[in-house]
Write a protein that holds these residues in place. Structure first.
Motif, PDB file in Angstrom:
ATOM      1  N   VAL A 104       0.842  -1.147   0.000  1.00 56.43           N
ATOM      2  CA  VAL A 104      -0.061  -0.010  -0.074  1.00 56.43           C
ATOM      3  C   VAL A 104       0.949   1.209  -0.057  1.00 56.43           C
ATOM      4  O   VAL A 104       1.808   1.372   1.006  1.00 56.43           O
ATOM      5  N   PHE A 163      -3.959   5.352   1.041  1.00 53.92           N
ATOM      6  CA  PHE A 163      -5.097   4.843   0.834  1.00 53.92           C
ATOM      7  C   PHE A 163      -6.059   6.011   1.310  1.00 53.92           C
ATOM      8  O   PHE A 163      -5.559   7.092   1.845  1.00 53.92           O
ATOM      9  N   SER A 169      -7.003   2.460  -2.909  1.00 53.09           N
ATOM     10  CA  SER A 169      -5.693   2.695  -2.485  1.00 53.09           C
ATOM     11  C   SER A 169      -4.748   2.708  -3.747  1.00 53.09           C
ATOM     12  O   SER A 169      -5.310   2.291  -5.022  1.00 53.09           O
ATOM     13  N   MET A 210      -5.322  10.754  -0.703  1.00 55.32           N
ATOM     14  CA  MET A 210      -4.236  10.072  -0.546  1.00 55.32           C
ATOM     15  C   MET A 210      -2.795  10.936  -0.266  1.00 55.32           C
ATOM     16  O   MET A 210      -1.854  10.219  -0.050  1.00 55.32           O
TER      17      MET A 210
END
Ligand SMILES: [Zn+2]
Lengths: 128, 383
Positions: free
Chosen positions: A57, A60, A79, B147
């Protein structure tokens, strides 16, 4: 395998259970998003290369407000995942919450097109 | 100096029920023209119009729509596009037009009527600015910025409280701006308890869905004094790009296009940004004000959140960021935002910004971006 190097071709492979991205035979670059030319060296000598079903990852988020198509899924976790080859994919992590995730967590990548879904998903393998 | 800006105007921003972008533009245009009574509209050689999407009003050809609204037909009138950077792209096009010698005076317009559509449809219209794999996988724009935020938090230790402080500061500034969409002051607790849009970003971390228009008149410098004694000057400008998809960037929390656009604009302006006292930057989401302040060099990479923590970006702080209230509080009618930033700088450099006037402001920076900081347009202004 799809013979058209494009996003459409990428999803044709996904529909057949394959996870492959165009790979440049000239400079070894993975062409993302999938298309017919390598932006690095401009070669069109490409091949569909299998990529690892495992990644980590990179970042996310957990989406609570979305468009019409995805609103029924909310909340869902998205993600950016990097595979062992360094290929990056954006996608949904199934059955996850932001609370339990960390950058660097390992995920598996599964290919499935159930219920009109996007085609591939991430599943948490282990927390970093 | 590249060109002069002899006038500017802006509609009230907000949910402007019953008004289409035609009327919103007319509001901005009339204010703009009232400032320069010596300017005959027939002297306007061309018009560039920035608008994000045809979805909201089922309208393209915004060039024509604008020109015919104020009797500028048959002048050249062209729509430009770059998601939320459309406004600054319109200004850039107008500047290039004047610098090329094609016309002496050119009108730049930004426009958007977003509230006619539901949040679902607006979310979708904005997703069109992301890359196909992001769209197919349901990545909304707030989630893309989220993000960036998650990576910044992980690497540099910024916190949701830092993001909230950006919103609180910009709402305070917005409360001093009678044209702002949101003029209500809020607290850190209000931000943190607002509903999650895309974790860790909450409703108050996101700019509102707004209607509005803003305009500016670009003029050959030699002719500016014919119309005004207090033109502002464009000293430098640049535009730069990044990958369409966020996922294809190695460093998610570094807006590289913004850094390049700032560096190149400074090179043209022959100055550095330490002289800049005012920056209107693209805080579509609170995190982006922090990231852009790093790209502009107001803070070192990874330290943008320390500026807001230490109160250095308030009006009359070391660098006043978004004295207008920014996209967060002034509002964010996408295509209009780039020129709304210029309108604020126009007022500030002329000392006409009222209660939110920044003192001793000689230079200003505008940073307008589209997509996920995928196209960034910078302009450096002086008096
Ligand atoms: Zn190549």
């Amino acid at each position: 395998m799809a013979d058209n190097f494009s996003i459409k071709g990428f999803y044709e492979n996904v529909a057949n259970g394959g996870l492959r991205v165009p790979h440049c035979r000239n400079c070894q670059n993975y062409v993302m998003p999938p298309t017919s030319i390598c932006a690095n060296c401009l070669s069109t000598d490409l091949e569909w290369a299998k990529i690892s079903r495992k990644g980590r990852v990179v970042s996310f988020s957990e989406i609570h407000v979305s468009n019409k198509k995805f609103q029924r899924r909310t909340p869902y976790v998205v993600s950016i995942v990097e595979t062992e080859e360094g290929v990056r994919l954006p996608g949904i992590i199934k059955d996850a919450t932001a609370r339990e995730l960390r950058i660097g967590d390992t995920v598996s990548i599964s290919v499935s097109s159930e219920d009109g879904s996007p085609g591939y998903f991430f599943n948490i393998l282990k927390n970093s | 100096m590249l060109v002069s800006i002899i006038s500017a105007g802006m509609s009230k921003m907000g949910k402007r029920d019953n008004l289409s972008s035609r009327e919103l533009f007319a509001e901005a245009y009339l204010e703009c023209m009232q400032r320069v009574p010596n300017l005959d509209r027939k002297e306007i050689g061309a018009v560039y119009v920035g608008s994000q999407s045809e979805i909201y009003e089922h309208q393209i050809m915004y060039g024509n729509m604008v020109a015919e609204t104020v009797g500028l037909v048959p002048k050249a009138a062209i729509r430009v596009e770059g998601c939320a950077a459309a406004g600054a792209i319109a200004l850039r096009s107008a500047i290039i037009d004047v610098m090329s010698g094609l016309h002496d005076i050119v009108l730049a317009v930004g426009i958007e009527k977003m509230t006619a559509q539901s949040t679902e449809i607006v979310t979708d219209a904005l997703m069109a600015a992301s890359e196909p794999l992001e769209q197919i996988n349901g990545l909304t724009f707030p989630s893309i910025y989220a993000m960036m935020a998650v990576e910044h938090m992980h690497r540099y230790g910024s916190t949701i409280e830092d993001f909230a402080k950006v919103a609180v500061k910009n709402h305070l500034n917005g409360s001093l701006n009678p044209k702002a969409h949101l003029q209500k002051q809020i607290s850190i607790a209000d931000v943190l308890s607002s509903k999650v849009v895309a974790w860790p970003l909450k409703l108050y971390d996101c700019s509102p869905i707004s209607d509005g228009s803003a305009v500016a008149v670009v003029c050959k410098p030699e002719l500016a004094t014919k119309y005004t004694d207090s033109a502002i000057q464009v000293l430098g400008m640049a535009a730069a790009t990044d990958t369409l998809g966020l996922y294809n960037r190695k460093d998610l929390s570094w807006p590289n296009a913004a850094a390049i656009a700032c560096t190149e604009a400074c090179k043209i302006a022959k100055m550095d940004l330490t002289k800049v006292k005012i920056a209107e930057v693209h805080d579509a989401f609170t995190i982006n004000e922090i990231l852009l302040s790093e790209a502009a060099g107001f803070a070192e990479k990874g330290k943008g959140h320390l500026l807001i923590r230490e109160g250095e970006t308030s009006i009359n702080g070391k660098i006043s960021i978004n004295p207008s209230g920014g996209l967060k509080a002034r509002g964010h009618p996408t295509g209009a935002t780039g020129l709304a930033q210029v309108y604020e700088i126009f007022l500030q450099l002329r000392g006409e910004a009222g209660k939110r006037q920044v003192s001793q402001a000689d230079y200003a920076l505008a940073l307008n971006e589209g997509g996920s900081d995928a196209v960034v347009v910078s302009h450096v202004f002086g008096r």
